[in-house]
Design a protein around this motif. Structure first.
Motif, short mmCIF file in Angstrom:
data_model
loop_
_atom_site.label_atom_id
_atom_site.label_comp_id
_atom_site.label_asym_id
_atom_site.label_seq_id
_atom_site.Cartn_x
_atom_site.Cartn_y
_atom_site.Cartn_z
N ALA A 56 -0.32 -18.49 4.16
CA ALA A 56 -1.04 -17.71 3.16
C ALA A 56 -0.45 -17.91 1.77
CB ALA A 56 -0.98 -16.23 3.51
N PRO A 57 -1.32 -18.04 0.78
CA PRO A 57 -0.80 -18.06 -0.59
C PRO A 57 -0.21 -16.68 -0.92
CG PRO A 57 -3.21 -18.10 -0.60
CD PRO A 57 -2.76 -18.16 0.82
N LEU A 58 0.80 -16.66 -1.74
CA LEU A 58 1.44 -15.40 -2.09
C LEU A 58 0.45 -14.40 -2.67
CD1 LEU A 58 3.96 -13.65 -2.34
CD2 LEU A 58 4.44 -14.78 -4.51
N LEU A 59 -0.51 -14.88 -3.45
CA LEU A 59 -1.47 -13.97 -4.08
C LEU A 59 -2.43 -13.33 -3.08
CD1 LEU A 59 -2.20 -15.79 -7.45
CD2 LEU A 59 -0.69 -13.84 -7.00
N ALA A 60 -2.44 -13.78 -1.83
CA ALA A 60 -3.24 -13.11 -0.80
C ALA A 60 -2.63 -11.76 -0.45
CB ALA A 60 -3.35 -13.98 0.45
N TYR A 61 -1.34 -11.61 -0.73
CA TYR A 61 -0.67 -10.33 -0.48
C TYR A 61 -0.85 -9.43 -1.70
CZ TYR A 61 3.02 -6.87 -0.40
OH TYR A 61 3.70 -5.70 -0.47
N THR A 62 -1.56 -8.34 -1.50
CA THR A 62 -1.74 -7.31 -2.52
C THR A 62 -1.39 -5.98 -1.87
OG1 THR A 62 -4.03 -6.86 -1.91
CG2 THR A 62 -3.66 -8.61 -3.55
N ARG A 63 -1.40 -4.94 -2.66
CA ARG A 63 -1.15 -3.61 -2.06
C ARG A 63 -2.18 -3.32 -0.97
NH1 ARG A 63 2.63 -0.56 -4.92
NH2 ARG A 63 2.92 -1.29 -7.05
N LEU A 64 -3.45 -3.65 -1.23
CA LEU A 64 -4.50 -3.36 -0.26
C LEU A 64 -4.37 -4.19 1.02
CD1 LEU A 64 -7.62 -2.95 -2.58
CD2 LEU A 64 -6.30 -1.17 -1.43
N THR A 65 -4.08 -5.48 0.88
CA THR A 65 -3.92 -6.29 2.10
C THR A 65 -2.66 -5.87 2.86
OG1 THR A 65 -2.81 -8.09 0.90
CG2 THR A 65 -5.20 -8.29 1.23
N GLY A 66 -1.63 -5.47 2.12
CA GLY A 66 -0.42 -4.97 2.76
C GLY A 66 -0.69 -3.69 3.55
N GLU A 67 -1.45 -2.78 2.95
CA GLU A 67 -1.80 -1.54 3.65
C GLU A 67 -2.67 -1.81 4.87
OE1 GLU A 67 -3.53 1.24 0.88
OE2 GLU A 67 -1.76 1.17 -0.42
N ALA A 68 -3.63 -2.73 4.74
CA ALA A 68 -4.49 -3.07 5.87
C ALA A 68 -3.66 -3.64 7.01
CB ALA A 68 -5.57 -4.06 5.44
N TRP A 69 -2.72 -4.52 6.69
CA TRP A 69 -1.86 -5.10 7.71
C TRP A 69 -1.01 -4.01 8.36
CZ3 TRP A 69 3.62 -5.45 7.13
CH2 TRP A 69 4.27 -6.03 8.21
N CYS A 70 -0.44 -3.15 7.55
CA CYS A 70 0.41 -2.07 8.04
C CYS A 70 -0.37 -1.19 9.03
CB CYS A 70 0.93 -1.26 6.86
SG CYS A 70 2.35 -0.24 7.24
N HIS A 71 -1.62 -0.86 8.70
CA HIS A 71 -2.44 -0.01 9.57
C HIS A 71 -2.86 -0.73 10.85
CE1 HIS A 71 -2.52 3.35 6.91
NE2 HIS A 71 -3.03 2.64 5.92
N SER A 72 -2.79 -2.07 10.84
CA SER A 72 -3.15 -2.82 12.05
C SER A 72 -2.01 -2.85 13.07
CB SER A 72 -3.53 -4.26 11.67
OG SER A 72 -2.39 -5.03 11.35
N LEU A 73 -0.82 -2.43 12.65
CA LEU A 73 0.35 -2.44 13.54
C LEU A 73 0.36 -1.20 14.42
CD1 LEU A 73 3.06 -3.52 10.94
CD2 LEU A 73 2.00 -4.95 12.69
N PRO A 74 1.08 -1.27 15.55
CA PRO A 74 1.24 -0.07 16.37
C PRO A 74 1.91 1.04 15.56
CG PRO A 74 2.07 -2.01 17.53
CD PRO A 74 1.75 -2.43 16.12
N PRO A 75 1.56 2.30 15.82
CA PRO A 75 2.10 3.43 15.04
C PRO A 75 3.63 3.42 14.92
CG PRO A 75 0.37 4.20 16.48
CD PRO A 75 0.61 2.75 16.84
N GLY A 76 4.34 2.99 15.95
CA GLY A 76 5.80 2.99 15.91
C GLY A 76 6.39 1.98 14.94
#
Length: 108
Positions: A56-76
């Protein structure tokens, strides 16, 4: 006297800055300061890169994509991932990674 721009690493010239390059640099810094966190942070950053379409290019990481990824992880794992993203984003800003990844003065 003409001032020349600071030289960039060869992997940056003419190519987009990749998330994995910034992540490697960040992990080296984390290892110096808190070596016990490297393994888990490395795994999470690899998962983030995969989520964004590795390599992934670095600019693909934004606050929104980071939050989306974070929410895709198991709650723990979400709390540690959120902490990682906070530290990673601060590192990217402090060390100029985000600025160097943005194209400037490109012809129309």
């Amino acid at each position: 006297m003409t001032l020349l721009p600071a030289p960039k690493a060869p992997w940056i010239v003419g190519r987009p800055v990749l998330l994995e390059h910034a992540a490697d640099d960040f992990l080296n810094e984390v290892t110096r300061q808190k070596p016990w966190r490297r393994a888990r942070f490395e795994t999470l950053l690899e998962e983030l890169d995969g989520f964004l379409g590795s390599p992934a290019p670095l600019l693909a990481y934004t606050r929104l994509t980071g939050e989306a990824w974070c929410h895709s992880l198991p709650p723990g794992e979400q709390a540690l991932a959120a902490e990682l993203l906070s530290e990673f984003r601060a590192y990217l800003r402090e060390w100029g990674w985000l600025d160097s990844a943005r194209p400037v003065n490109l012809p129309d």
